[in-house]
Design an enzyme around this catalytic site. Structure first.
Site, PDB file in Angstrom:
ATOM      1  N   GLY A 167       0.882  -1.323   0.092  1.00 28.00           N
ATOM      2  CA  GLY A 167      -0.220  -0.491   0.189  1.00 28.00           C
ATOM      3  C   GLY A 167       0.845   1.003  -0.110  1.00 28.00           C
ATOM      4  O   GLY A 167       2.074   1.145   0.335  1.00 28.00           O
ATOM      5  N   THR A 168      -0.126   1.914  -0.004  1.00 28.59           N
ATOM      6  CA  THR A 168       1.653   3.611  -1.168  1.00 28.59           C
ATOM      7  C   THR A 168       2.154   3.987   1.122  1.00 28.59           C
ATOM      8  O   THR A 168       1.282   3.174   1.941  1.00 28.59           O
ATOM      9  CB  THR A 168      -0.395   4.695  -0.955  1.00 28.59           C
ATOM     10  OG1 THR A 168       0.597   5.569  -1.757  1.00 28.59           O
ATOM     11  CG2 THR A 168      -0.713   5.222   0.082  1.00 28.59           C
ATOM     12  N   VAL A 169       2.747   4.788   0.396  1.00 29.78           N
ATOM     13  CA  VAL A 169       3.741   5.177   2.186  1.00 29.78           C
ATOM     14  C   VAL A 169       2.455   5.574   2.980  1.00 29.78           C
ATOM     15  O   VAL A 169       1.224   6.869   3.056  1.00 29.78           O
ATOM     16  CB  VAL A 169       4.473   6.866   1.495  1.00 29.78           C
ATOM     17  CG1 VAL A 169       4.999   7.245   2.218  1.00 29.78           C
ATOM     18  CG2 VAL A 169       5.414   6.145  -0.050  1.00 29.78           C
ATOM     19  N   VAL A 179      -0.088   4.618   4.253  1.00 29.27           N
ATOM     20  CA  VAL A 179      -1.603   3.756   4.459  1.00 29.27           C
ATOM     21  C   VAL A 179      -1.664   2.657   6.102  1.00 29.27           C
ATOM     22  O   VAL A 179      -2.678   2.757   6.712  1.00 29.27           O
ATOM     23  CB  VAL A 179      -1.501   3.033   3.787  1.00 29.27           C
ATOM     24  CG1 VAL A 179      -0.629   1.958   3.372  1.00 29.27           C
ATOM     25  CG2 VAL A 179      -3.386   2.801   3.298  1.00 29.27           C
ATOM     26  N   LYS A 228       1.149  -0.096   6.743  1.00 24.30           N
ATOM     27  CA  LYS A 228       1.957  -1.519   6.580  1.00 24.30           C
ATOM     28  C   LYS A 228       2.638  -1.137   7.623  1.00 24.30           C
ATOM     29  O   LYS A 228       2.363  -2.690   8.908  1.00 24.30           O
ATOM     30  CB  LYS A 228       2.695  -1.147   4.838  1.00 24.30           C
ATOM     31  CG  LYS A 228       1.649  -0.996   4.042  1.00 24.30           C
ATOM     32  CD  LYS A 228       2.594  -0.700   3.002  1.00 24.30           C
ATOM     33  CE  LYS A 228       3.651   0.525   3.248  1.00 24.30           C
ATOM     34  NZ  LYS A 228       3.041   1.554   3.142  1.00 24.30           N
ATOM     35  N   SER A 229       3.442  -0.671   8.310  1.00 23.35           N
ATOM     36  CA  SER A 229       4.358  -0.461   9.684  1.00 23.35           C
ATOM     37  C   SER A 229       3.861  -0.950  10.488  1.00 23.35           C
ATOM     38  O   SER A 229       3.624  -2.539  11.450  1.00 23.35           O
ATOM     39  CB  SER A 229       5.285   0.195   9.628  1.00 23.35           C
ATOM     40  OG  SER A 229       5.565   0.500   8.999  1.00 23.35           O
ATOM     41  N   ASP A 272       6.397  -5.646   5.831  1.00 22.85           N
ATOM     42  CA  ASP A 272       5.799  -4.313   5.333  1.00 22.85           C
ATOM     43  C   ASP A 272       6.300  -3.893   3.883  1.00 22.85           C
ATOM     44  O   ASP A 272       8.062  -3.796   3.625  1.00 22.85           O
ATOM     45  CB  ASP A 272       6.813  -3.660   6.536  1.00 22.85           C
ATOM     46  CG  ASP A 272       6.184  -2.552   6.564  1.00 22.85           C
ATOM     47  OD1 ASP A 272       6.313  -1.755   5.259  1.00 22.85           O
ATOM     48  OD2 ASP A 272       6.746  -1.336   7.219  1.00 22.85           O
ATOM     49  N   GLU A 330       8.923  14.014   3.704  1.00 26.91           N
ATOM     50  CA  GLU A 330       7.754  13.298   3.242  1.00 26.91           C
ATOM     51  C   GLU A 330       6.725  14.472   3.044  1.00 26.91           C
ATOM     52  O   GLU A 330       5.915  14.759   2.314  1.00 26.91           O
ATOM     53  CB  GLU A 330       7.108  11.754   3.834  1.00 26.91           C
ATOM     54  CG  GLU A 330       7.984  10.562   3.702  1.00 26.91           C
ATOM     55  CD  GLU A 330       7.385   9.763   4.188  1.00 26.91           C
ATOM     56  OE1 GLU A 330       7.852   8.434   4.379  1.00 26.91           O
ATOM     57  OE2 GLU A 330       6.184   9.813   5.294  1.00 26.91           O
TER      58      GLU A 330
END
Ligand SMILES: Nc1ncnc2c1ncn2[C@@H]1O[C@H](COP(=O)(O)OP(=O)(O)O)[C@@H](O)[C@H]1O
Ligand SMILES: Nc1ncnc2c1ncn2[C@H]1C[C@H](O)[C@@H](COP(=O)(O)O)O1
Length: 222
Positions: free
Chosen positions: A19-21, A23, A25-26, A90, A159
């Protein structure tokens, strides 16, 4: 009986979270690894020697960064399969090429020669019959508004300083990419359907969904 046994998830499963940055995941990787008592495979953002340089000058550093990620991801892939599975990962290796390298090439921030070198290397390493694919890819999806606010909330300066258009483009590309991805079975989860921060119990509901999805896909593959 633990959750993994309760929902019939194989002990040697390798599950990757895509999934995108920003979202989640971690966060999902940690929650699922705790729930299933699996090992984790994380991207190391803090020790990445190229990431800050890259955000400062895409054109100059995109090739270096892709090679770095490919090497790291490949080492992790090897580690997971040497352990005999039982991992939550991840981000998948497929996103490096399918999203990031492609996007930078198409946007002109990676040149043709570098892109060709990179894709040749990727194909030689990954697109072979010997490369073990994950048993499941969990795709996290959410609205661009939620994702932008998570990027802000997490607070990685490079970011936050990146123009919003970059994240919009990536978000759109993720949707297109997942619709045609066929490297392994895909379970989609919408980030509004669970809340791992305020309701830790929802890990069990996610594990239940994973268990029934894996059962279904293994029946279909027989
Ligand atoms: N279920 C959730 N609800 C609310 N905030 C979340 C949730 N999951 C992650 N976050 C927050 O969103 C931000 C990005 O999450 P993270 O797991 O680091 O994303 P990724 O690994 O996809 O970049 C973090 O600040 C995290 O605390
Ligand atoms: N392959 C990649 N190319 C460029 N940037 C990448 C790649 N993989 C990850 N990244 C970046 C995006 C984020 O700034 C960090 C970590 O990603 P996250 O989605 O927050 O785990 O690395």
């Amino acid at each position: 009986m633990n959750l993994r046994e309760k929902y019939g998830i194989p002990q040697n499963a390798v599950i990757t979270i895509a999934g995108t940055v920003g979202v989640g995941k971690s966060t999902m990787t940690k929650a699922l690894a705790d729930a299933l008592q699996f090992r984790t495979s994380f991207e190391n953002v803090d020790t990445n020697p190229y990431l800050d340089l890259f955000y400062d000058d895409f054109e100059k550093w995109s090739f270096h960064l892709q090679i770095y990620f490919l090497a790291e991801r490949f080492k992790e892939q090897k580690r997971m399969f040497e352990y005999g599975g039982g991992f939550i990962q991840d981000r998948s290796i497929y996103e490096d090429t399918g999203i990031f390298a492609k996007m930078h090439w198409e946007k002109g921030t990676m040149n043709n020669v570098d892109y060709e070198t990179y894709t040749n290397l990727f194909e030689a390493m990954v697109m072979t019959p010997y490369f073990p694919h994950p048993d499941l890819l969990i795709y996290l999806e959410g609205s661009i508004e939620d994702i932008l606010s998570r990027i802000q909330e997490r607070g990685r300066v490079m970011e936050q300083q990146t123009p919003v258009d970059y994240w919009l483009e990536m978000h759109q590309r993720y949707e297109n990419w997942i619709n045609s991805f066929n490297g392994c079975p895909v379970l989609r989860l919408n980030i509004n359907d669970y809340d791992l921060m305020n309701n830790p119990d929802c890990s069990e509901q996610i594990v239940e969904r994973i268990g029934s999805f894996m059962k279904q896909t293994s029946i279909l593959r027989k």
